[in-house]
Design a protein around this motif. Structure first.
Motif, PDB file in Angstrom:
ATOM      1  N   SER A   1     -52.355  -1.332  30.384  1.00  0.00           N
ATOM      2  CA  SER A   1     -51.934  -0.788  29.669  1.00  0.00           C
ATOM      3  C   SER A   1     -51.099  -1.860  28.951  1.00  0.00           C
ATOM      4  O   SER A   1     -50.879  -1.437  27.429  1.00  0.00           O
ATOM      5  CB  SER A   1     -50.618  -0.068  30.828  1.00  0.00           C
ATOM      6  N   GLN A   2     -50.505  -2.921  29.151  1.00  0.00           N
ATOM      7  CA  GLN A   2     -50.254  -3.998  28.566  1.00  0.00           C
ATOM      8  C   GLN A   2     -51.825  -4.711  27.533  1.00  0.00           C
ATOM      9  O   GLN A   2     -51.177  -5.194  26.481  1.00  0.00           O
ATOM     10  CB  GLN A   2     -49.908  -5.204  28.849  1.00  0.00           C
ATOM     11  N   ASP A   3     -52.439  -4.279  28.006  1.00  0.00           N
ATOM     12  CA  ASP A   3     -53.472  -5.710  27.589  1.00  0.00           C
ATOM     13  C   ASP A   3     -54.080  -4.300  26.131  1.00  0.00           C
ATOM     14  O   ASP A   3     -54.463  -4.160  24.803  1.00  0.00           O
ATOM     15  CB  ASP A   3     -55.207  -5.303  27.623  1.00  0.00           C
ATOM     16  N   LEU A   4     -54.077  -2.567  26.358  1.00  0.00           N
ATOM     17  CA  LEU A   4     -53.947  -1.992  24.892  1.00  0.00           C
ATOM     18  C   LEU A   4     -53.216  -1.961  23.926  1.00  0.00           C
ATOM     19  O   LEU A   4     -53.047  -2.252  23.163  1.00  0.00           O
ATOM     20  CB  LEU A   4     -53.979  -0.523  25.995  1.00  0.00           C
ATOM     21  N   GLY A   5     -51.785  -2.545  24.198  1.00  0.00           N
ATOM     22  CA  GLY A   5     -51.131  -2.090  23.102  1.00  0.00           C
ATOM     23  C   GLY A   5     -50.305  -1.452  22.878  1.00  0.00           C
ATOM     24  O   GLY A   5     -50.643  -0.267  23.411  1.00  0.00           O
ATOM     25  N   ASP A   6     -49.448  -1.624  21.633  1.00  0.00           N
ATOM     26  CA  ASP A   6     -49.901  -0.879  20.506  1.00  0.00           C
ATOM     27  C   ASP A   6     -51.346  -0.714  19.776  1.00  0.00           C
ATOM     28  O   ASP A   6     -51.189  -1.288  18.374  1.00  0.00           O
ATOM     29  CB  ASP A   6     -49.105  -1.207  19.265  1.00  0.00           C
ATOM     30  N   CYS A   7     -52.204  -0.093  20.535  1.00  0.00           N
ATOM     31  CA  CYS A   7     -53.340   0.024  19.969  1.00  0.00           C
ATOM     32  C   CYS A   7     -54.112   0.299  18.802  1.00  0.00           C
ATOM     33  O   CYS A   7     -52.830   1.447  17.948  1.00  0.00           O
ATOM     34  CB  CYS A   7     -53.989   0.388  20.959  1.00  0.00           C
TER      35      CYS A   7
ATOM     36  N   HIS B   1     -47.477   9.223  20.709  1.00  0.00           N
ATOM     37  CA  HIS B   1     -48.099   8.899  21.357  1.00  0.00           C
ATOM     38  C   HIS B   1     -49.165   7.811  22.093  1.00  0.00           C
ATOM     39  O   HIS B   1     -49.450   8.901  21.810  1.00  0.00           O
ATOM     40  CB  HIS B   1     -46.994   9.319  22.141  1.00  0.00           C
ATOM     41  N   ILE B   2     -49.416   6.694  22.412  1.00  0.00           N
ATOM     42  CA  ILE B   2     -50.491   6.674  22.609  1.00  0.00           C
ATOM     43  C   ILE B   2     -50.761   7.602  24.507  1.00  0.00           C
ATOM     44  O   ILE B   2     -49.058   6.805  25.319  1.00  0.00           O
ATOM     45  CB  ILE B   2     -51.196   5.435  23.630  1.00  0.00           C
ATOM     46  N   VAL B   3     -51.608   7.991  25.049  1.00  0.00           N
ATOM     47  CA  VAL B   3     -51.178   9.005  25.785  1.00  0.00           C
ATOM     48  C   VAL B   3     -52.256   7.823  26.809  1.00  0.00           C
ATOM     49  O   VAL B   3     -53.458   8.409  27.095  1.00  0.00           O
ATOM     50  CB  VAL B   3     -51.913  10.620  26.173  1.00  0.00           C
TER      51      VAL B   3
ATOM     52  N   ASP C   1     -49.470  18.820  22.571  1.00  0.00           N
ATOM     53  CA  ASP C   1     -48.405  18.659  23.713  1.00  0.00           C
ATOM     54  C   ASP C   1     -48.889  17.281  24.249  1.00  0.00           C
ATOM     55  O   ASP C   1     -47.469  16.407  24.524  1.00  0.00           O
ATOM     56  CB  ASP C   1     -47.974  19.470  24.296  1.00  0.00           C
ATOM     57  N   GLU C   2     -49.239  17.202  24.196  1.00  0.00           N
ATOM     58  CA  GLU C   2     -49.395  15.442  24.923  1.00  0.00           C
ATOM     59  C   GLU C   2     -49.295  14.476  23.957  1.00  0.00           C
ATOM     60  O   GLU C   2     -48.403  13.412  24.493  1.00  0.00           O
ATOM     61  CB  GLU C   2     -50.979  15.527  25.036  1.00  0.00           C
ATOM     62  N   ASP C   3     -49.802  14.709  22.595  1.00  0.00           N
ATOM     63  CA  ASP C   3     -49.087  13.307  22.359  1.00  0.00           C
ATOM     64  C   ASP C   3     -47.700  13.075  21.773  1.00  0.00           C
ATOM     65  O   ASP C   3     -47.271  12.494  21.335  1.00  0.00           O
ATOM     66  CB  ASP C   3     -49.746  13.737  20.254  1.00  0.00           C
TER      67      ASP C   3
ATOM     68  N   ASN D   1     -57.636  10.460  29.938  1.00  0.00           N
ATOM     69  CA  ASN D   1     -59.152  11.098  28.958  1.00  0.00           C
ATOM     70  C   ASN D   1     -59.986  10.059  28.514  1.00  0.00           C
ATOM     71  O   ASN D   1     -59.241   9.077  28.655  1.00  0.00           O
ATOM     72  CB  ASN D   1     -58.069  11.577  27.897  1.00  0.00           C
ATOM     73  N   VAL D   2     -60.798  10.181  27.939  1.00  0.00           N
ATOM     74  CA  VAL D   2     -61.441   9.192  26.935  1.00  0.00           C
ATOM     75  C   VAL D   2     -61.094   9.205  25.879  1.00  0.00           C
ATOM     76  O   VAL D   2     -61.287   7.262  26.018  1.00  0.00           O
ATOM     77  CB  VAL D   2     -62.759   9.982  26.185  1.00  0.00           C
ATOM     78  N   VAL D   3     -60.068   9.074  25.384  1.00  0.00           N
ATOM     79  CA  VAL D   3     -59.137   8.596  23.722  1.00  0.00           C
ATOM     80  C   VAL D   3     -58.347   8.610  24.219  1.00  0.00           C
ATOM     81  O   VAL D   3     -57.891   9.721  24.930  1.00  0.00           O
ATOM     82  CB  VAL D   3     -59.915   9.197  22.417  1.00  0.00           C
ATOM     83  N   LYS D   4     -57.176   7.792  24.097  1.00  0.00           N
ATOM     84  CA  LYS D   4     -55.906   7.849  24.522  1.00  0.00           C
ATOM     85  C   LYS D   4     -54.908   8.150  22.706  1.00  0.00           C
ATOM     86  O   LYS D   4     -53.098   8.797  23.493  1.00  0.00           O
ATOM     87  CB  LYS D   4     -55.741   6.284  24.932  1.00  0.00           C
TER      88      LYS D   4
END
Ligand code: URA
Length: 283
Positions: free
Chosen positions: A108-114, A125-127, A147-149, A181-184
């Protein structure tokens, strides 16, 4: 920029973030070998070869389908597919290269503010994913909806309620599974994620699966099935079959949102969830 160039750029960026700066070009016929005896059953194929076959597999390794299937799935090394060699530039393992002992927090840290793809521009939001970091069962959906976003959590809308109901049916608590999910990031208007978006995002999915080390990965719908297993055939044809996925198994079923639109198809989802229950009941 064409797709291959974009993919190459993403790989280079990923490896740089890992501190790997030097690459070499390896002759195409030489392929990576599994590091340990445990990973030996996994067959390896270069990403370039997979690309040529049109499978768009984001990884070099191709788990063998033991379950009779209309076509062999092409997939990333979900679990225990660790690599011995440093990456060659053109047949390098994709950014999904599993890293021993990586945690979900580190990923998650590596993903960061992708901002690796254009979905970043429209998201709230990143999910990243939710659930037990040591779950035996991982669900992979397509991508966050509205909703997830809004909440930053996967499957919290109507499709999520149906997923919860199916979990209740087989007496599994949601907190005991992991859902991602496949995409976040939410695709605009809930459209299907595009290849470039999946190419940028799925490495993180593969790393999540590797970190969790589940016994079973359940792909919900076609994009998840294509991304995780490389299977392009219709879900209604291949659903409920168990495929080898590294040292784990994987199964595809219809997406809950599809069932909401086609209530008669709930039977498929129920039957596949019963298969999940039966699989997990036996070691
Ligand atoms: N549909 C998905 O594929 N994923 C979610 O998180 C919600 C709906």
């Amino acid at each position: 920029m064409n797709e291959v160039t974009t993919q190459l750029k993403n790989w280079l960026q990923f490896f740089r973030e890992l501190g790997i700066e030097e690459f070499y070009a390896r002759a195409p016929e030489r392929v990576a070998e599994p590091l340990s005896a445990e990973s030996a059953p996994v067959e390896f194929q270069s990403a370039a070869a997979a690309e040529q076959e049109g499978t768009h597999s984001p990884s070099t390794s191709v788990p063998r389908a033991v379950d009779p299937a209309p076509s062999a799935p092409r997939a990333a090394p979900a679990v225990s597919g660790r690599f011995l060699q440093a990456p060659g530039l053109f047949d390098a393992p994709a950014p999904s290269v599993p890293l021993a002992g990586e945690t979900l927090d580190q990923i998650s840290q590596d993903l960061g503010d992708c901002h690796r793809c254009k979905l970043a521009a429209g998201r709230k939001h990143i999910v990243f994913g939710q659930g037990n970091p040591h779950a035996e069962l991982v669900f992979v959906g397509e991508g966050p909806g509205a909703d997830e976003d809004e909440q930053g959590l996967p499957f919290v809308g109507r499709a999520g309620q149906l997923l919860n109901r199916m979990l209740q049916l087989i007496a599994i608590e949601r907190k005991n599974v992991y859902i991602c999910n496949v995409v976040k990031c939410r695709p605009p208007g809930n459209r299907t994620p595009e290849t470039e978006e999946i190419t940028a995002c799925s490495p993180f999915l593969f790393r999540q699966i590797e970190a969790i080390q589940p016994r079973l990965v359940c792909c919900l719908g076609a994009p998840a099935t294509k991304t995780v297993l490389g299977i392009k055939e219709g879900i209604t044809k291949i659903h409920g079959r168990l495929y080898d996925y590294g040292s784990a198994k994987a199964l595809a079923t219809v997406h809950p949102a599809y069932v909401l639109r086609n209530p008669r198809e709930e039977k498929i989802l129920r039957e596949d969830f019963e298969k999940i229950r039966d699989f997990l009941a036996h070691r």
